[in-house]
Scaffold this motif. Structure first.
Motif, PDB file in Angstrom:
ATOM      1  N   MET A 164      52.502 -12.671  70.017  1.00  0.00           N
ATOM      2  CA  MET A 164      53.568 -12.489  69.034  1.00  0.00           C
ATOM      3  C   MET A 164      54.925 -12.750  69.664  1.00  0.00           C
ATOM      4  O   MET A 164      55.776 -13.431  69.079  1.00  0.00           O
ATOM      5  CB  MET A 164      53.527 -11.055  68.507  1.00  0.00           C
TER       6      MET A 164
ATOM      7  N   VAL B 251      62.264  -8.310  63.816  1.00  0.00           N
ATOM      8  CA  VAL B 251      60.938  -8.314  64.434  1.00  0.00           C
ATOM      9  C   VAL B 251      61.053  -8.112  65.937  1.00  0.00           C
ATOM     10  O   VAL B 251      60.263  -7.405  66.556  1.00  0.00           O
ATOM     11  CB  VAL B 251      60.214  -9.644  64.141  1.00  0.00           C
TER      12      VAL B 251
ATOM     13  N   TYR C  21      47.615  -9.668  72.240  1.00  0.00           N
ATOM     14  CA  TYR C  21      48.169  -9.745  70.888  1.00  0.00           C
ATOM     15  C   TYR C  21      49.691  -9.652  70.932  1.00  0.00           C
ATOM     16  O   TYR C  21      50.401 -10.448  70.302  1.00  0.00           O
ATOM     17  CB  TYR C  21      47.588  -8.631  70.025  1.00  0.00           C
ATOM     18  N   LEU C  22      50.168  -8.691  71.692  1.00  0.00           N
ATOM     19  CA  LEU C  22      51.616  -8.531  71.818  1.00  0.00           C
ATOM     20  C   LEU C  22      52.238  -9.754  72.477  1.00  0.00           C
ATOM     21  O   LEU C  22      53.277 -10.256  72.030  1.00  0.00           O
ATOM     22  CB  LEU C  22      51.911  -7.257  72.624  1.00  0.00           C
TER      23      LEU C  22
ATOM     24  N   ASN D  35      55.473 -16.458  70.188  1.00  0.00           N
ATOM     25  CA  ASN D  35      55.836 -17.121  68.944  1.00  0.00           C
ATOM     26  C   ASN D  35      57.298 -16.871  68.607  1.00  0.00           C
ATOM     27  O   ASN D  35      58.018 -17.774  68.174  1.00  0.00           O
ATOM     28  CB  ASN D  35      54.971 -16.605  67.792  1.00  0.00           C
ATOM     29  N   LEU D  36      57.702 -15.647  68.821  1.00  0.00           N
ATOM     30  CA  LEU D  36      59.070 -15.273  68.484  1.00  0.00           C
ATOM     31  C   LEU D  36      60.073 -15.999  69.366  1.00  0.00           C
ATOM     32  O   LEU D  36      61.125 -16.461  68.892  1.00  0.00           O
ATOM     33  CB  LEU D  36      59.204 -13.757  68.672  1.00  0.00           C
TER      34      LEU D  36
ATOM     35  N   LEU E  88      59.309  -5.078  68.609  1.00  0.00           N
ATOM     36  CA  LEU E  88      58.280  -5.598  69.499  1.00  0.00           C
ATOM     37  C   LEU E  88      58.681  -5.487  70.967  1.00  0.00           C
ATOM     38  O   LEU E  88      57.903  -5.037  71.804  1.00  0.00           O
ATOM     39  CB  LEU E  88      57.977  -7.063  69.161  1.00  0.00           C
TER      40      LEU E  88
ATOM     41  N   ARG F 270      66.941 -11.684  60.665  1.00  0.00           N
ATOM     42  CA  ARG F 270      65.501 -11.537  60.393  1.00  0.00           C
ATOM     43  C   ARG F 270      64.688 -11.600  61.678  1.00  0.00           C
ATOM     44  O   ARG F 270      63.691 -10.890  61.830  1.00  0.00           O
ATOM     45  CB  ARG F 270      65.057 -12.630  59.423  1.00  0.00           C
ATOM     46  N   LEU F 271      65.102 -12.463  62.587  1.00  0.00           N
ATOM     47  CA  LEU F 271      64.375 -12.545  63.850  1.00  0.00           C
ATOM     48  C   LEU F 271      64.475 -11.235  64.623  1.00  0.00           C
ATOM     49  O   LEU F 271      63.488 -10.739  65.171  1.00  0.00           O
ATOM     50  CB  LEU F 271      64.921 -13.693  64.701  1.00  0.00           C
ATOM     51  N   PHE F 272      65.649 -10.660  64.637  1.00  0.00           N
ATOM     52  CA  PHE F 272      65.822  -9.425  65.412  1.00  0.00           C
ATOM     53  C   PHE F 272      65.129  -8.245  64.732  1.00  0.00           C
ATOM     54  O   PHE F 272      64.813  -7.262  65.400  1.00  0.00           O
ATOM     55  CB  PHE F 272      67.304  -9.151  65.636  1.00  0.00           C
TER      56      PHE F 272
ATOM     57  N   ALA G 107      52.153 -24.367  62.473  1.00  0.00           N
ATOM     58  CA  ALA G 107      51.683 -23.020  62.782  1.00  0.00           C
ATOM     59  C   ALA G 107      52.757 -22.234  63.519  1.00  0.00           C
ATOM     60  O   ALA G 107      52.913 -21.028  63.308  1.00  0.00           O
ATOM     61  CB  ALA G 107      50.400 -23.086  63.604  1.00  0.00           C
TER      62      ALA G 107
ATOM     63  N   HIS H  74      61.493 -19.393  68.385  1.00  0.00           N
ATOM     64  CA  HIS H  74      62.594 -19.414  67.419  1.00  0.00           C
ATOM     65  C   HIS H  74      63.895 -18.922  68.041  1.00  0.00           C
ATOM     66  O   HIS H  74      64.976 -19.384  67.692  1.00  0.00           O
ATOM     67  CB  HIS H  74      62.228 -18.560  66.211  1.00  0.00           C
TER      68      HIS H  74
END
Lengths: 225, 225
Positions: free
Chosen positions: A154, A91, A150-151, A157-158, A95, A87-89, A63, A161
């Motif tokens: 996220m 998002v 919620y923020l 999770n980020l 945010l 790709r990570l950045f 997950a 990585h």
DNA sequence: ACATCTAGTCTTGTATACACAGACTGCACG
DNA sequence: CGTGCAGTCTGTGTATACAAGACTAGATGT
């Protein structure tokens, strides 16, 4: 006959939690390299718990994106490389920019002026470990100031990585000093209650971080596995 | 006495998957209201599978934020209300704006001109079900155009919650027509390859949606539980 | 030599039995 | 009548047994 009772049940700590924590650390620290196949039996023997908590831990790893499930080959540690940084950045920038802007509107200024002062001092003696600790505290302060679960989820999770890619791109002292200065700017922007200033400082910081990693990647091509 | 639902074991479908799907649907459709306690044994009997897959499904529900684990009372369906809409949009607006902008840079224009045409037709005969289907197809097109798994995952997580709040705020035909027009603008912006236009159209659409829900909430105060 | 079928051996998926922890209930006592 | 306590009891956490699917390797036939 009970073969082994390695773990006495720690108070309030479920075996699945300890297994997940151990596995996550092993992956984040690189002890379990990307591509490693994680067999349920193997890990259950290694960690001294049954397969059931291991399964639970694997589910959470999947997950979180730290592992992927291969059809018949078991679950393997997910691959990551400096390529993922872009790709990570994509998002991360929107945010965290949003988070900083909201923190400027809702946070208590004193918290961030204090953090700004800490970053000012950290800039003088750059050291990776303490720098990241301090940055994590700033992130936490922003999270609580914003008060948006919620923020926060996220971003959490980020960050998992981001920790992984950080291992790939070793920061150098001069970049750490720059980063500390940029963090200070973010804190000052939030403390001033000026959301646009906070957003601009955040955006600037992240884009500079990304640029730093990008040129690092160009200079030092990927070591082929 | 709760009804026992016999799950059809689709080929290659694991019981934990079917259980998760069933539970998610039940929560999203409101059949399992917020606050409902989900006992493992109860759900295992209701769905006709053992506790093990139910546990797995519960884990995924918790990870998705659809359920929360109470200390001694088991796992309960997470609460949600129109109050959450603000917090959700604080994440949704920056993420979808970013996604639209990236899609404008990377997507194939034909896909989005076709979608724009569909939205133009949908605007003439607003109908909720087909509208949401079409919007979902647009989201999917944006996702694939962007090609960023991290962003896609975050948006997918978000959309689960948006479905729940959508149930609370029933859309009215005139809003659906407006929404279709705004979606069309987004598609046209992406098709033109102008990322700023796509971002502006997305931001406008989402802010209007939020405004619509907000005034709906003011007009019709929350029914106390 | 190559393809294919098959047996074997992993692996995961599921079910169930057992252990433990917390919550409720009933009773006794202040 | 309220409070405390003990017993029970439900419900989760864990372990293990069983079953099924998938990759592999080997043999066999063409």
């Amino acid at each position: 006959m009970p073969k082994r009772v390695i773990l006495v049940y720690t108070a309030g700590m479920r075996a699945s939690d300890t297994a997940y924590t151990a596995l996550q650390e092993d992956i984040l620290e690189g002890r379990l390299a990307p591509g490693t196949v994680l067999g349920e039996v193997g890990q259950s023997e290694r960690l001294g718990v049954s397969r059931t908590p291991i399964r639970e831990a694997f589910s959470r790893l999947i997950a979180a994106g730290l592992a992927v499930q291969h059809p018949g080959r078991g679950t393997v540690v997910s691959d990551i490389s400096l390529e993922d940084v872009d790709r990570l950045f994509e998002v991360r920038i929107p945010l965290e920019t949003q988070a900083a802007g909201l923190a400027a509107q809702r946070g208590t200024p004193e918290v961030f002026t204090a953090l700004a002062e800490e970053f000012r001092q950290a800039k003088l003696a750059p050291e990776a470990e303490s720098h990241y600790k301090l940055a994590a505290r700033m992130d936490e302060a922003i999270d609580t100031s914003v008060g948006n679960p919620y923020l926060s989820t996220m971003l959490a999770n980020l960050r998992v990585h981001l920790i992984r890619v950080r291992r790939l791109a070793k920061d150098q002292p001069e970049r750490l000093a720059e980063s500390a200065a940029e963090h200070r700017d973010i804190c000052l922007g939030i403390a001033s209650g000026d959301s646009q200033m906070a957003e601009a400082a955040t955006s600037l910081h992240l884009r500079r971080s990304l640029a730093y990693i990008s040129e690092l990647r160009q200079a030092e091509p990927v070591p082929s596995p």
